[in-house]
Design a protein around this motif. Structure first.
Motif, PDB file in Angstrom:
ATOM      1  N   PRO A  40      -1.249  59.249  41.591  1.00  7.43           N
ATOM      2  CA  PRO A  40      -1.218  59.146  40.124  1.00  7.43           C
ATOM      3  C   PRO A  40      -1.175  60.509  39.417  1.00  7.43           C
ATOM      4  O   PRO A  40      -0.910  60.569  38.225  1.00  7.43           O
ATOM      5  N   TYR A  41      -1.417  61.574  40.157  1.00  8.84           N
ATOM      6  CA  TYR A  41      -1.334  62.908  39.556  1.00  8.84           C
ATOM      7  C   TYR A  41       0.045  63.530  39.720  1.00  8.84           C
ATOM      8  O   TYR A  41       0.257  64.679  39.362  1.00  8.84           O
ATOM      9  N   LEU A  58     -11.137  69.037  39.603  1.00  9.94           N
ATOM     10  CA  LEU A  58     -11.609  68.622  38.283  1.00  9.94           C
ATOM     11  C   LEU A  58     -12.909  69.347  37.930  1.00  9.94           C
ATOM     12  O   LEU A  58     -14.001  68.823  38.118  1.00  9.94           O
ATOM     13  N   ARG A  82      -3.724  71.064  33.777  1.00  9.17           N
ATOM     14  CA  ARG A  82      -3.399  69.733  33.250  1.00  9.17           C
ATOM     15  C   ARG A  82      -4.499  69.290  32.300  1.00  9.17           C
ATOM     16  O   ARG A  82      -5.682  69.449  32.599  1.00  9.17           O
ATOM     17  N   MET A 104      -9.870  67.441  32.196  1.00 10.31           N
ATOM     18  CA  MET A 104     -10.350  66.310  31.391  1.00 10.31           C
ATOM     19  C   MET A 104     -11.851  66.081  31.473  1.00 10.31           C
ATOM     20  O   MET A 104     -12.395  65.339  30.666  1.00 10.31           O
ATOM     21  N   ARG A 105     -12.514  66.675  32.456  1.00  5.07           N
ATOM     22  CA  ARG A 105     -13.975  66.514  32.463  1.00  5.07           C
ATOM     23  C   ARG A 105     -14.657  67.487  31.502  1.00  5.07           C
ATOM     24  O   ARG A 105     -15.856  67.377  31.246  1.00  5.07           O
ATOM     25  N   ASN A 107     -15.091  67.787  28.369  1.00  5.90           N
ATOM     26  CA  ASN A 107     -14.834  67.054  27.125  1.00  5.90           C
ATOM     27  C   ASN A 107     -16.002  67.113  26.152  1.00  5.90           C
ATOM     28  O   ASN A 107     -16.263  66.179  25.424  1.00  5.90           O
ATOM     29  N   ALA A 150      -4.961  60.705  22.621  1.00  2.79           N
ATOM     30  CA  ALA A 150      -5.154  60.988  24.040  1.00  2.79           C
ATOM     31  C   ALA A 150      -5.019  62.458  24.404  1.00  2.79           C
ATOM     32  O   ALA A 150      -5.720  62.948  25.293  1.00  2.79           O
TER      33      ALA A 150
ATOM     34  N   THR B  32      -5.383  56.168  28.135  1.00  2.00           N
ATOM     35  CA  THR B  32      -6.471  56.832  28.871  1.00  2.00           C
ATOM     36  C   THR B  32      -7.677  57.078  27.970  1.00  2.00           C
ATOM     37  O   THR B  32      -8.816  56.860  28.371  1.00  2.00           O
ATOM     38  N   PHE B  38     -12.541  56.195  32.029  1.00  2.00           N
ATOM     39  CA  PHE B  38     -11.949  57.529  31.944  1.00  2.00           C
ATOM     40  C   PHE B  38     -12.830  58.439  31.090  1.00  2.00           C
ATOM     41  O   PHE B  38     -13.049  59.600  31.414  1.00  2.00           O
ATOM     42  N   VAL B  39     -13.340  57.891  30.011  1.00  5.35           N
ATOM     43  CA  VAL B  39     -14.193  58.685  29.128  1.00  5.35           C
ATOM     44  C   VAL B  39     -15.427  59.179  29.903  1.00  5.35           C
ATOM     45  O   VAL B  39     -15.847  60.323  29.781  1.00  5.35           O
ATOM     46  N   LEU B  41     -15.812  59.234  33.422  1.00  3.16           N
ATOM     47  CA  LEU B  41     -15.602  59.869  34.724  1.00  3.16           C
ATOM     48  C   LEU B  41     -14.559  60.988  34.704  1.00  3.16           C
ATOM     49  O   LEU B  41     -14.524  61.815  35.615  1.00  3.16           O
ATOM     50  N   GLY B  42     -13.709  61.018  33.674  1.00  2.00           N
ATOM     51  CA  GLY B  42     -12.758  62.119  33.559  1.00  2.00           C
ATOM     52  C   GLY B  42     -11.843  62.281  34.754  1.00  2.00           C
ATOM     53  O   GLY B  42     -11.673  63.383  35.258  1.00  2.00           O
ATOM     54  N   ASP B  43     -11.270  61.189  35.217  1.00  3.96           N
ATOM     55  CA  ASP B  43     -10.368  61.254  36.366  1.00  3.96           C
ATOM     56  C   ASP B  43      -9.221  60.287  36.093  1.00  3.96           C
ATOM     57  O   ASP B  43      -9.457  59.116  35.775  1.00  3.96           O
ATOM     58  N   GLU B  44      -8.007  60.768  36.199  1.00  2.00           N
ATOM     59  CA  GLU B  44      -6.819  59.921  35.991  1.00  2.00           C
ATOM     60  C   GLU B  44      -6.920  58.619  36.791  1.00  2.00           C
ATOM     61  O   GLU B  44      -6.477  57.559  36.352  1.00  2.00           O
ATOM     62  N   LEU B  45      -7.531  58.689  37.966  1.00  2.00           N
ATOM     63  CA  LEU B  45      -7.609  57.517  38.844  1.00  2.00           C
ATOM     64  C   LEU B  45      -8.493  56.431  38.241  1.00  2.00           C
ATOM     65  O   LEU B  45      -8.402  55.264  38.619  1.00  2.00           O
TER      66      LEU B  45
END
Ligand code: SF4
Ligand code: SF4
Lengths: 479, 430
Positions: A40-41, A58, A82, A104-105, A107, A150, B32, B38-39, B41-45
């Motif tokens: 997915p990445y 991450l 990213r 994204m972590r 945040n 997003a 997302t 996602f909020v 865990l912050g992982d695309e998966l």
């Protein structure tokens, strides 16, 4: 199809060592290595280009980012920064021998200073997250890309993102005060601060829009503004794209600066209406969303003048929003426009170029001609006020021929932008998508100065290589 | 997005449906940001887009599901926040339902996982077994500290924590409840399974309110669990069996005295009943199922339609309205409950991050207690900031999940019934 550089065999061979290094820096959940979970990445908001990376990291702090970059630098591993992965130009497309550094972590909102009107946030805070954090006190963060729900502020800095309301408030660069960024060597830099002009070189100007190729941004300080007294949107419907284009030109030419002046053509109107139920005029060939703000009297005055400017173009209808809910629905349609086109076509390529607004009618006509020539439909959605075009070329990714035609069509649109005196990019950056078109915009000496700038920050071209510059004339990057 | 199913694979109607969904996704990533996992865990998966990708890969490969993919599918709450956000109209619900079923059919879970899931599948949909289990859980509470550590122990602890210390007496609502005064119509009510045991007052209030408004309310004795609990665990056959029983029961009523609506006061069930038409698309009951889905309505939708007016003076209470995901995302019912509560004289406040799930999500809080717990705290923090007197919601799962934090949690319909002449909800301090 754009090529990605060959992976370096020596790096692939040292995969276990790289992964072990990452694991020593990050918690277990912050290192992804299994092929299935890496998949997915492999892409971002431009899924036509895909490549599974070597690993994904991450981090949660600037220090972890620094440690990861230091590790990668010491081994010679390429790094792809990213954010939310919403880039429409493939800014976060990975390489097979690269580590994707996902922010994204990160945040957290770090500090809000109402007295000095600024907010400091980590790079992985969403664009709208900043506004949400300060809205209770009547403030907002101005740049509002359509993906603002997003997309993350770190990526906004990387691409110098704009948005519908940039007509009045400017793009990211105009709202940025300071940055914490990490170099490929792992050095942490603090740039700018809450003052208008920083000492020395214009660091922020340099980093903004550098597409993750110079440094990795981890913290951002932005200007927050007090919200206007009120705002109202108006819809004006027209008989043809060209007439709507002429109307845009008339409004801008009159000296009025609405907060937003947005254009949609027929396919876009229909797709967005199906998603947002905003009461868009379905009989129109083209529609403008015009928003003004200020006190009620100011709004009335501006809307009046705009209506009078529209009239000579014989609009099919003009409708002023009567309530905040109505305005919200109008904007919901516009902001969801790209995705909404997914309702009428399985795939699309969202182009992004800028032209002088006076050339709008002509450019729209030629895009229409190209659409016939390539046999592909196009939906036109854009920030008409500042000449930032987003034609969406529709194709079918399950049909390779249709994809190749879409690529060629897209390239022709961007060349047309340059030809009429505009520019290859508006707000999505060059990324992978427009890499090879840079030579239409810049001369060789101009390109070479830009490459040397990259050399100065990252001599080994480890940070987000294969983007922005044409691959074949840049041995340093492909090496 | 591009897909690469073979012609052979596309002959399977489930693959066909999922292929269509996957082709609608343009990978824009908008979804997302509003996804609770996602909020956190912050992982695309652990985002909708990542899961869509994982499921596409799993389905295309045709190989059994792997542990990695299962981890991320299991973490999905099926809250459907992603569907509200998606501008492209991707039907994530049908995709994840297919994905979960594929997992159940191709993947062997560790023994304790299987034990737990099988127990839930047997207990939850059956009111009598559920009563028995809750009594046992209550008796076991004092021994909570003796439970082993690890995933298994933490889940057992989650179950004990959710079990109420006090069970209300059993109430049977099966049968026909006649309208007071002039009869305006006739509706069926889904009495539910877990809700009947945990809070019989909800059905009682619903029936009182509807009969007072002039409706015959019929609860066919043969109707039972809607199938949602098993459906969301990927257990296709038991889910279909449960749904089939209900379809038969309601169809008989429709053919008999007729029905104006099939009402559901547990929104988690409502989402599934409204999906019967799709679930039975290739079954002999297709036409009846579709008719039932079309007749199904949340109680708040129906009350808005027929008109509701209070008879008591306003209670002077501030209600934090908690939008259950199944109601706001699953059924796109957002305004009705708030409008009704305001009509009833309550001051309605809406906590921030209203789109985020509270962590209840059917059996999720039992299967993923860690994430569910974090979502619960986040939700309660946002609710407390609005300084309400109580929390109202239209779904028993949420009411149970948010209970025990010092604020009464009450079903919307109980508040509406109270203001229209019914008894004061027991959960409200005098
Ligand atoms: S918002 Fe919809 S189209 Fe966009 S990535 Fe999510 S599911 Fe796909
Ligand atoms: S259903 Fe909820 S948890 Fe699952 S992917 Fe969608 S938003 Fe996330």
């Amino acid at each position: 199809m754009l090529a990605l550089p060959e992976p370096k065999a020596d790096i692939l061979a040292r995969r276990d060592e790289i992964v072990a290094g990452l694991r020593a820096i990050l918690p277990a959940s912050g290192v992804i290595t299994e092929p299935l979970r890496l998949k997915p990445y492999e892409t971002d908001g431009l899924p036509a280009y895909r490549q599974i990376p070597l690993a994904v990291a991450l981090p949660e702090t600037t220090e972890q980012v620094a440690a990861v970059l230091k590790l990668c630098h010491s081994i010679g591993v390429r790094v792809i920064p990213r954010g939310a992965g919403t880039s429409l130009s493939g800014g976060a497309t990975p390489l097979a021998d690269a580590v994707v550094l996902g922010l994204m972590r990160m945040n957290r909102i770090l500090e809000i200073d109402y007295a000095d009107r600024c907010a400091t946030v980590q790079a992985g805070v969403t664009n709208i997250g900043i506004t949400q954090a300060v809205a209770g006190n009547g403030f907002f963060y101005a740049p509002d890309p359509s993906s603002q729900l997003a997309c993350m502020i770190g990526g906004n800095v990387g691409m110098n993102s704009g948005g519908a309301h940039c007509l009045k408030y400017g793009v990211t660069a105009n709202n940025l005060l300071g940055l914490t960024a990490v170099t490929i060597e792992g050095d942490i830099l603090h740039l700018g601060g809450n003052h208008l002009d920083a000492a020395g070189y214009d660091w922020l100007g340099l980093i903004t829009g550098s597409e993750g190729m110079l440094v990795v941004v981890t913290e951002v300080m932005v200007r927050i503004l007090r919200g206007p007294e009120g705002a109202r949107a108006m819809l004006a419907a027209f008989r043809s794209n060209e007439i709507a284009g002429q109307c845009v030109d008339a409004i801008i030419g009159s000296g009025i600066i609405p907060v937003a002046l947005e254009f949609m053509d027929r396919p876009a109107i229909h797709a967005c209406e199906a998603f947002a139920h905003a009461g868009y005029p379905l009989d129109a060939e083209a529609m403008l969303i015009i928003e003004v703000e200020g006190s009620v009297a100011e709004q009335d005055d501006l809307l009046d003048r705009i209506k009078r400017l529209c009239e000579p173009f014989e609009p099919l209808s003009m409708r002023v929003s009567q309530s905040p809910e109505e305005s919200l629905a109008i904007w919901k349609g516009r902001k969801g426009a790209f995705g909404a086109v997914g309702r009428i076509s399985p795939d699309y390529m969202c182009m992004d170029g800028t032209i002088p607004t006076s050339r709008l009618p002509e450019v729209l006509r030629r895009i229409g001609e190209m659409s016939d020539q390539y046999g592909l439909k196009v939906a036109n959605i854009f920030h008409a006020g500042d000449g930032n075009l987003h034609p969406l070329v529709m194709f079918d990714a399950n049909d390779p021929d249709s994809f190749h035609r879409a690529e060629a069509f897209g390239a022709d649109i961007l060349k047309l932008c340059v030809e009429v005196g505009g520019c290859l990019t508006g707000e999505h950056g060059v990324g992978l998508e427009k890499r090879d078109l840079m030579r239409f915009q810049f001369s060789e000496p101009e390109l070479e100065r830009q490459r040397r700038l990259k050399d100065a920050f990252d001599p080994a071209w480890l940070l987000n290589p294969a983007k922005v510059f044409p691959l074949q004339d840049k041995p340093r990057q492909a090496a | 997005m591009q897909t690469s199913f073979t012609a052979e694979q596309l002959r399977d109607p489930d693959i066909q449906s999922s292929n269509k969904i996957l082709r609608t996704c343009v990978h824009c990533g908008m979804c997302t940001a509003t996804c609770p996992t996602f909020v956190l865990l912050g992982d695309e998966l652990d985002s909708p887009r990542g899961r869509i990708y994982l499921m596409q890969d799993m389905l295309e490969s045709g190989r059994p599901a792997t542990a990695e993919v299962v981890t991320h599918i299991d973490r999905c709450l099926s809250c459907l926040s992603c569907m509200t956000t998606c501008p492209s109209g991707v039907n994530y619900m049908h995709l994840i339902d297919h994905g979960r079923r594929y997992v159940e059919e191709t993947y062997t879970r560790p023994w304790h996982e299987r034990l737990l899931r099988n127990t839930l599948v047997r207990v939850l949909p059956s009111p009598s077994r559920m009563r028995w289990a809750l009594t046992a859980a209550r008796l076991a509470k004092p021994f909570r500290a003796l439970l082993p550590g690890g995933v298994f122990g933490s889940r057992l602890r989650a179950m004990l924590d959710l079990a109420p210390t006090h069970l209300p007496p059993r109430q049977v609502v099966n049968g026909v409840h006649r309208a007071d005064g002039t009869r305006r119509g006739r509706v069926a009510l889904l009495a539910g399974c877990a809700q009947q045991v945990l809070a019989p007052s909800i059905n009682a209030a619903t029936i009182r309110l509807l009969t007072r408004l002039g409706y015959d309310v019929v609860v066919p004795p043969s109707a039972g669990c809607c199938g949602a609990l098993t459906h969301h665990m990927g257990q296709h056959d038991p889910a279909m069996a449960a749904a089939r029983t209900n379809i038969a029961a309601w169809s008989a009523e429709m053919a008999g005295e007729g029905l104006d609506a099939i009402l559901i006061n547990t929104s988690g069930c409502g989402t599934t009943v409204k999906d019967y038409g799709f679930m039975f698309r290739d079954e002999p009951e297709q036409a009846q199922a579709a008719q039932i889905s079309a007749l199904a309505a949340d109680i708040s939708q129906f009350l808005s339609r027929i008109g509701y007016a209070p008879t008591r003076d306003p209670a002077g209470l501030t209600v934090a309205y908690h939008a259950a995901c199944s109601l706001q995302h699953g059924q796109s019912v957002t305004a009705e409950p708030k409008t009704l509560l305001r009509k009833a004289g309550f001051t309605v406040v809406e906590p921030a991050e209203g789109h985020l799930c509270c962590g209840s999500a059917g059996t999720y809080n039992l299967l993923q207690p860690e994430i569910a717990g974090r979502l619960r705290e986040r939700k309660l923090d946002n609710i407390r900031r609005t300084t309400p007197d109580l929390i109202a919601a239209g779904n028993i799962g949420c009411l149970t999940q948010l209970a025990g934090a010092g604020l009464p949690t009450i079903h919307t319909v109980e508040l509406l019934d109270w203001m229209a002449g019914g008894p004061r909800p027991a959960a409200l301090p005098a």
